[in-house]
Design a protein around this motif. Structure first.
Motif, PDB file in Angstrom:
ATOM      1  N   SER A 110      23.072  56.308  47.323  1.00 46.34           N
ATOM      2  CA  SER A 110      22.807  57.640  48.243  1.00 46.34           C
ATOM      3  C   SER A 110      21.592  58.272  47.526  1.00 46.34           C
ATOM      4  O   SER A 110      21.813  59.489  47.128  1.00 46.34           O
ATOM      5  N   VAL A 137      18.650  60.768  46.244  1.00 45.02           N
ATOM      6  CA  VAL A 137      17.902  61.804  46.941  1.00 45.02           C
ATOM      7  C   VAL A 137      16.403  61.280  46.958  1.00 45.02           C
ATOM      8  O   VAL A 137      15.987  60.691  46.285  1.00 45.02           O
ATOM      9  N   ALA A 197      11.964  67.265  49.887  1.00 47.38           N
ATOM     10  CA  ALA A 197      13.010  66.426  49.236  1.00 47.38           C
ATOM     11  C   ALA A 197      14.117  66.366  50.037  1.00 47.38           C
ATOM     12  O   ALA A 197      14.320  67.505  50.770  1.00 47.38           O
ATOM     13  N   THR A 253      18.232  65.076  51.054  1.00 47.22           N
ATOM     14  CA  THR A 253      19.503  63.864  50.655  1.00 47.22           C
ATOM     15  C   THR A 253      19.520  62.664  51.505  1.00 47.22           C
ATOM     16  O   THR A 253      18.948  62.596  52.812  1.00 47.22           O
ATOM     17  N   TRP A 254      20.084  61.624  50.901  1.00 49.51           N
ATOM     18  CA  TRP A 254      20.387  60.595  51.716  1.00 49.51           C
ATOM     19  C   TRP A 254      21.134  60.697  53.128  1.00 49.51           C
ATOM     20  O   TRP A 254      20.604  59.889  54.053  1.00 49.51           O
ATOM     21  N   ARG A 287      20.901  67.893  53.605  1.00 58.49           N
ATOM     22  CA  ARG A 287      20.084  69.008  53.066  1.00 58.49           C
ATOM     23  C   ARG A 287      18.602  68.692  52.767  1.00 58.49           C
ATOM     24  O   ARG A 287      18.065  67.403  52.244  1.00 58.49           O
ATOM     25  N   SER A 288      17.780  69.744  52.751  1.00 55.78           N
ATOM     26  CA  SER A 288      16.307  69.398  52.537  1.00 55.78           C
ATOM     27  C   SER A 288      15.727  70.708  51.927  1.00 55.78           C
ATOM     28  O   SER A 288      16.298  71.681  52.261  1.00 55.78           O
ATOM     29  N   SER A 322      22.801  64.433  43.211  1.00 53.77           N
ATOM     30  CA  SER A 322      22.655  65.269  44.246  1.00 53.77           C
ATOM     31  C   SER A 322      21.655  66.535  44.538  1.00 53.77           C
ATOM     32  O   SER A 322      21.638  66.966  45.416  1.00 53.77           O
ATOM     33  N   LEU A 347      18.500  68.354  44.882  1.00 50.60           N
ATOM     34  CA  LEU A 347      17.099  68.291  45.517  1.00 50.60           C
ATOM     35  C   LEU A 347      15.928  68.557  44.534  1.00 50.60           C
ATOM     36  O   LEU A 347      15.397  69.779  44.946  1.00 50.60           O
ATOM     37  N   TYR A 357      12.358  61.988  39.098  1.00 45.92           N
ATOM     38  CA  TYR A 357      12.459  60.805  40.081  1.00 45.92           C
ATOM     39  C   TYR A 357      11.984  59.382  39.295  1.00 45.92           C
ATOM     40  O   TYR A 357      11.085  59.511  38.616  1.00 45.92           O
TER      41      TYR A 357
END
Length: 124
Positions: free
Chosen positions: A31, A33, A50, A52-53, A57-58, A102, A104, A111
């Motif tokens: 999962s 981000v 960004a 979440t998988w 949330r973004s 987790s 964002l 990354y």
């Protein structure tokens, strides 16, 4: 590891819409981000969005908030970036990125995995 392949870029006029896709494979079971970044000619790469998988949330850069929307197509293991009301200043190579955790994050250095990028050109 996560492998990422972007698609959907192209040449559009100001005010048009475009949807980018990022196909993810590999260890997506962890999962990650997912982030979207862009790099305009002569400029540094900058954060766009960004998510979440799970898609729950973004967050977004101020420059695109209200115009761009990130989402996830769970059936296809794909992350989407819907771009509306495009402006010439949105012209850039757009990159998809992934990180485990987790948060964002809007920081490029957090990354670990990157796609090859897709060109978006917005004419005035």
């Amino acid at each position: 590891q996560v492998q990422l392949v972007e698609s959907g870029g192209g040449l559009v006029q100001a005010g048009d819409s475009l949807r980018l896709s990022c196909a993810a494979s590999g260890r997506t079971d962890r999962s990650p981000v997912m982030g979207w970044f862009r790099q305009a000619p002569g400029k540094e790469r900058e954060f766009v969005a960004a998510i979440t998988w799970s898609g729950g949330r973004s967050n977004y850069a101020d420059s695109v908030k209200g115009r761009f929307t990130a989402s996830r197509d769970s059936a296809k293991n794909t992350v989407l970036l819907q771009m509306n009301s495009l402006k010439p200043e949105d012209t850039a190579v757009y990159y998809c990125a992934a990180r485990y955790g987790s948060m964002l994050s809007s920081l490029e250095k957090t990354y670990n995995y990157w796609g090859q990028g897709t060109q978006v050109t917005v004419s005035s």
